[in-house]
Design a protein around this motif. Structure first.
Motif, short mmCIF file in Angstrom:
data_model
loop_
_atom_site.label_atom_id
_atom_site.label_comp_id
_atom_site.label_asym_id
_atom_site.label_seq_id
_atom_site.Cartn_x
_atom_site.Cartn_y
_atom_site.Cartn_z
N ALA A 3 0.81 -1.22 0.00
CA ALA A 3 0.00 0.00 0.00
C ALA A 3 0.85 1.27 0.00
O ALA A 3 0.50 2.27 -0.63
CB ALA A 3 -0.93 0.01 1.21
N LEU A 4 1.97 1.24 0.70
CA LEU A 4 2.81 2.45 0.80
C LEU A 4 3.69 2.58 -0.44
O LEU A 4 3.72 1.70 -1.29
CB LEU A 4 3.66 2.38 2.06
CG LEU A 4 2.86 2.44 3.37
CD1 LEU A 4 3.75 2.16 4.57
CD2 LEU A 4 2.17 3.80 3.52
N HIS A 5 4.45 3.69 -0.49
CA HIS A 5 5.27 3.91 -1.69
C HIS A 5 6.63 3.21 -1.60
O HIS A 5 7.38 3.20 -2.57
CB HIS A 5 5.44 5.41 -1.99
CG HIS A 5 6.07 6.18 -0.86
ND1 HIS A 5 5.33 6.86 0.07
CD2 HIS A 5 7.36 6.36 -0.52
CE1 HIS A 5 6.14 7.44 0.93
NE2 HIS A 5 7.38 7.14 0.60
N MET A 62 9.02 9.10 5.84
CA MET A 62 8.94 10.38 5.15
C MET A 62 10.17 11.27 5.41
O MET A 62 10.26 12.35 4.87
CB MET A 62 7.67 11.14 5.54
CG MET A 62 6.36 10.38 5.35
SD MET A 62 6.18 9.61 3.72
CE MET A 62 6.19 11.04 2.65
N TYR A 117 8.77 1.87 8.02
CA TYR A 117 8.07 3.03 8.56
C TYR A 117 8.12 3.12 10.08
O TYR A 117 7.97 4.19 10.64
CB TYR A 117 6.63 3.09 8.04
CG TYR A 117 5.61 2.17 8.67
CD1 TYR A 117 5.14 2.41 9.96
CD2 TYR A 117 5.08 1.09 7.97
CE1 TYR A 117 4.19 1.57 10.53
CE2 TYR A 117 4.13 0.26 8.54
CZ TYR A 117 3.70 0.51 9.82
OH TYR A 117 2.76 -0.31 10.39
N THR A 149 6.32 7.26 11.38
CA THR A 149 6.21 7.25 9.92
C THR A 149 6.71 8.57 9.34
O THR A 149 7.42 8.59 8.34
CB THR A 149 4.75 7.01 9.48
OG1 THR A 149 4.35 5.75 9.97
CG2 THR A 149 4.61 7.02 7.97
N VAL A 176 4.23 -1.23 -5.65
CA VAL A 176 3.92 -0.34 -4.54
C VAL A 176 2.68 0.49 -4.89
O VAL A 176 2.16 0.39 -6.01
CB VAL A 176 5.11 0.59 -4.20
CG1 VAL A 176 6.28 -0.20 -3.63
CG2 VAL A 176 5.53 1.41 -5.40
N ASN A 177 2.19 1.27 -3.96
CA ASN A 177 0.99 2.09 -4.15
C ASN A 177 -0.22 1.25 -4.54
O ASN A 177 -1.08 1.69 -5.30
CB ASN A 177 1.22 3.15 -5.25
CG ASN A 177 2.32 4.13 -4.89
OD1 ASN A 177 2.46 4.51 -3.74
ND2 ASN A 177 3.10 4.54 -5.88
N ALA A 178 -0.28 0.03 -4.05
CA ALA A 178 -1.42 -0.84 -4.36
C ALA A 178 -2.10 -1.25 -3.06
O ALA A 178 -1.55 -2.03 -2.28
CB ALA A 178 -0.95 -2.08 -5.12
N VAL A 179 -3.28 -0.69 -2.82
CA VAL A 179 -4.01 -1.00 -1.59
C VAL A 179 -4.99 -2.13 -1.90
O VAL A 179 -5.96 -1.93 -2.64
CB VAL A 179 -4.80 0.22 -1.10
CG1 VAL A 179 -5.51 -0.10 0.22
CG2 VAL A 179 -3.88 1.41 -0.92
#
Ligand code: FAD
Ligand code: SF4
Lengths: 468, 284
Positions: free
Chosen positions: A171-173, A267, A181, A262, A210-213
């Motif tokens: 889900a995250l990048h 970040m 995180y 996080t 990535v970026n897939a929820v």
């Protein structure tokens, strides 16, 4: 040769220096120290330490190779059962596991098993491990792995090596789960350790999206019915932060530990404004809780410039669930422990900012269901700890997204996925689960171990499926 | 990487990006949002989905350049790429045939109201829309809103277009008229949503607002977006972003949105300084 009762000390950054930087606290054994530490091992036939390791690393065998300088053999021995030794060597609660059962621990300190594991893994990594891409059969079966924490990474590695085409959906990048995180850079370097492990998976041919929820971008059913995956592993972790439910929790300056960490780890808020994500610290910070997450929050706050960083814990020092080494490091760095103290409210000013944490003092009464003595409030002991920031680290639960969007996937009362302990088999055919999403917040090694067991079960499930 | 197919300036400092994102376009529903990052140093920026095109595989995002991060975003050109884009996130708007509904959009909030108004219209509702802005030059999506509304009312603070009023004035008039209004949906600045809630409360008309608190991951992991709704803490990213306007604690939400004001200034100055340095290098 007389044996030392103590472990060879770990070279570390000076507490005063490291409390102001994000570089790793422990520097790792040198070859000389590693060999000396390995020489302390008695090579017990019964190997009681092994029983303490959730994945039963053949500890005496790998330590023997360290002593003799055969690092290639040593790493191979560990990797038979542990795919992330550089991580485990750094973050496992060894004093509760392997080292607890070491014979030497009866008279002095156990062999530094974690330190040696880390040394072996770091040595292998620095040498550059050669990883051959897998030659996948044209009709190789496809496995989807949801979540890229230790559970997901372990499943992916094992199945890729068996010739399955594995795709990880995160889900995250960035992949890595809590390793990226949650756990701070100063305990577990991200680029040098975590991303190297993940890149090794990529070299094996594992695809990472990535970026897939999952539950939104794709559902589990779509992965199986439309995207052609023959099996799915769910390793989505325990990512939902709990709050205390006391007044004032929505004031500015109150964070969940997940958010605070996080912002800092994933970040890179410690590099603000070069990196765009801001973080608020102030002069005084109170962290509520007593686990690794709390220690990480308090020590991160110091490094971000807080003058004073408190740990507010409702039981006594003996009950702290954090790793011994973290408690020790936290004390050295000057973290102020307020034991037997429970928050009752967060106090704020008229602009909505935190000014203090109202607490009561506690005493220990009779043991509760967990076997630990229950803290009881001391009447009229209320006081206010003046702080600018409050970080809540009292635990995390399962994120419900995948469970609520997947037909036929059973959960337990707490919302965790119901899965068989030894195989990860769930109520839904072809769907397996493991790690914190099944057990609730636990440890890296348990998540990784669950991943390995599930990989074996997925392998036999897919072989059966193919034979049919 | 997600390609910017179309870039369009809608008003001073308001930009529209149509971005290639087939997986998100396939799933997007009115009321949902995405999170994006411009570059590796970038923040995770949440933006409501203003439109989606399933055939073309694209989503439309509209944003106002307010802080350093959105200014950075606005500097990207057509043909360039977003580094990260994730979604669709959050719960979709509950759409069914209610009867007569009023869709209120304020400022940049008109963009996310648009797909909701369209959805409600398609579901067979009579849609009355009220859109407002400070003045005519920053009023966006007028034509689009007109196309999906049975009636469109425009308000501006300075009277340069439509009626010189806040959106709540025509809303109150509608509530006082003999029309039965079944639902009000409002998106815009928090203060506007608060006043819409106060306007409809005495009439007991169900009112939905879409909140945009500060958030990091957008999947329920950080809890930074928690808002107090009816004494209960909710996460806007997974429980929302839409909530019953009559239950939202707007005061606390507004305070929380000010959390990083000092940081924003510092970040803007840093970015501006860096850009200047960059320019100097090029001129050598
Ligand atoms: C701050 C902190 C410090 C810790 N310190 C230690 C320590 O010192 N030692 C130790 O042993 N353990 C420690 N732990 C616990 C340990 O990190 C966890 O037990 C372990 O990471 C669990 O692994 P996992 O693979 O189950 O899940 P996670 O590591 O939580 O990974 C889950 C991944 O799944 C992703 N995901 C979730 N939902 C979806 C979805 N719907 N679609 C796609 N992806 C999704 C998440 O983004 C995440 O990346 C710590 C935990 C924290 C938070
Ligand atoms: S994996 Fe953890 S428990 Fe097992 S030997 Fe290594 S440090 Fe000990």
């Amino acid at each position: 040769m007389s044996l030392s009762l103590n472990k060879n000390p770990m070279p570390e950054q000076e507490p005063k220096v490291r409390a102001k930087n994000f570089a790793e606290v422990s520097l790792g054994y040198t070859e000389e120290l590693a060999k000396a530490e390995a020489a302390r091992c008695l090579q017990c036939k019964a190997a009681p330490c092994r029983k303490g390791c959730p994945v039963q690393v053949d500890i005496p065998a790998f330590i023997k190779e360290v002593k003799e300088g055969n690092m290639d053999v040593a790493i191979a021995k560990i990797k038979e059962v542990n795919s992330l030794p550089a991580v485990c060597g750094r973050v496992c609660p060894q004093e509760e596991q392997c080292e607890k059962y070491c014979v030497l621990a009866k008279r002095g300190e156990a062999v530094g098993i974690g330190r040696l594991e880390r040394y072996v893994a770091d040595t292998a990594r620095n040498k550059g491990e050669s990883i051959a891409a897998i030659d996948y059969a044209p009709d190789a079966q496809k496995v989807a792995v949801i979540g890229s924490g230790p559970a997901g990474l372990a499943v992916a590695g094992d199945l890729a090596k068996k010739g399955y085409k594995v795709t990880i959906f995160e889900a995250l990048h960035l992949p890595g789960g809590v390793l990226m995180y949650g756990i701070p850079e100063f305990r577990l370097p991200k680029d040098e350790v975590v991303q190297v492990e993940i890149n090794n998976l990529r070299k094996l041919g594992v695809e990472i999206v990535v970026n897939a929820v999952i539950g939104s971008t794709f559902t589990v059913d779509e992965l199986m019915e439309e995207e052609g995956f023959d099996a799915v592993f769910i390793g989505t972790g325990a990512g939902l932060p709990y709050f205390m439910g006391v007044p004032g929790e929505n004031l500015n300056g109150v964070y969940s530990a997940n958010e605070f960490l996080t912002r800092c780890n994933l970040m890179k808020a410690y590099r603000f404004p070069e990196c765009g994500t801001p973080i608020h610290v102030g002069k005084k910070v109170a962290v509520v809780g007593g686990g690794n997450v709390a220690m990480d929050g308090a020590r991160t706050a110091l490094r971000l410039g807080a003058d004073r960083s408190y740990i507010v814990y409702r039981r006594s020092e003996a009950e702290l669930p954090a790793r011994l080494e973290e408690i020790h490091h936290a004390k050295e760095e000057g973290i102020d422990f307020q034991f037997l103290t429970a928050p009752t409210a967060v106090i704020g000013n008229k602009d909505g900012w935190v000014t203090g944490l109202q607490c009561v003092r506690m005493e220990l009464g009779e043991p509760d269901a967990s076997g630990r003595r229950r803290p009881i409030e001391i009447p009229n002991s209320e006081f206010v700890l003046e702080v600018d920031t409050v970080i809540i680290a009292i635990g995390q639960g399962p994120n419900p997204l995948v469970q609520s969007t997947t037909k036929g996937l059973d959960t337990n009362k707490k919302g965790n996925i119901a899965a068989h302990e030894e195989t990860g088999v769930t109520s839904k055919p072809g769907v397996f689960a493991g790690g914190d999403i099944v057990t609730g917040a636990a440890t890296v090694i348990l998540a990784m171990g669950a991943g390995k067991k599930a990989a074996a079960a997925i392998d036999s499930y897919l072989q059966d499926k193919k034979a049919k | 990487m997600y390609k910017i197919l179309v870039k369009q300036q809608l008003a001073p400092s308001v930009q529209l990006f149509e971005v290639e994102a087939p997986l998100i376009a396939k799933k997007a529903k009115p009321g949902q949002f995405v999170i994006l990052r411009v570059n590796d140093q970038g923040e995770r920026i949440p933006l409501t989905i203003a439109d989606f095109n399933r055939e073309k595989g694209s989503v439309t995002l509209i944003f106002q350049e307010v802080g350093a991060s959105t200014v950075e975003l606005g500097r990207l050109q057509q043909g360039e790429f977003l580094l990260d884009l994730v979604g669709p996130l959050g719960k979709p708007t509950h759409i069914e045939k209610f009867g007569t509904v009023v869709c209120v959009g304020g400022g940049i909030g008109i963009a996310p109201v648009y797909p909701i108004a369209r959805g409600l219209k398609e579901a067979g509702n009579e849609v009355i829309s009220i859109i407002g802005a400070r003045s005519e030059d920053i009023l966006i999506y007028e034509e689009e809103m007109a196309a999906v509304s049975d009636e469109l009312i425009i308000t501006t603070d300075d009277g340069s277009k439509g009626i010189k009023a806040l959106v709540t004035q025509p809303l109150k008039e509608l509530l006082d008229s003999d029309k039965t209004i079944s639902l009000v949906v409002a998106i815009g600045p928090v203060i506007m949503m608060k006043f819409v809630a106060e306007t409809t409360r005495p009439y007991g008309v169900p009112t939905v607002v879409s909140l945009n608190p500060i958030m990091v991951d957008g999947t329920g992991m950080c809890g930074g977006c928690r808002v107090s709704v009816g004494q209960e803490n909710k996460f806007a990213c997974v429980d929302g972003p839409e909530f019953d306007a009559h239950k939202v604690d707007f005061e606390s939400l507004m305070a929380r949105q000010r959390m990083y004001k000092p940081h924003e200034k510092q970040h803007s100055e840093y970015i501006a300084g860096k850009r200047e340095e960059g320019c100097k290098c090029h001129s050598h």
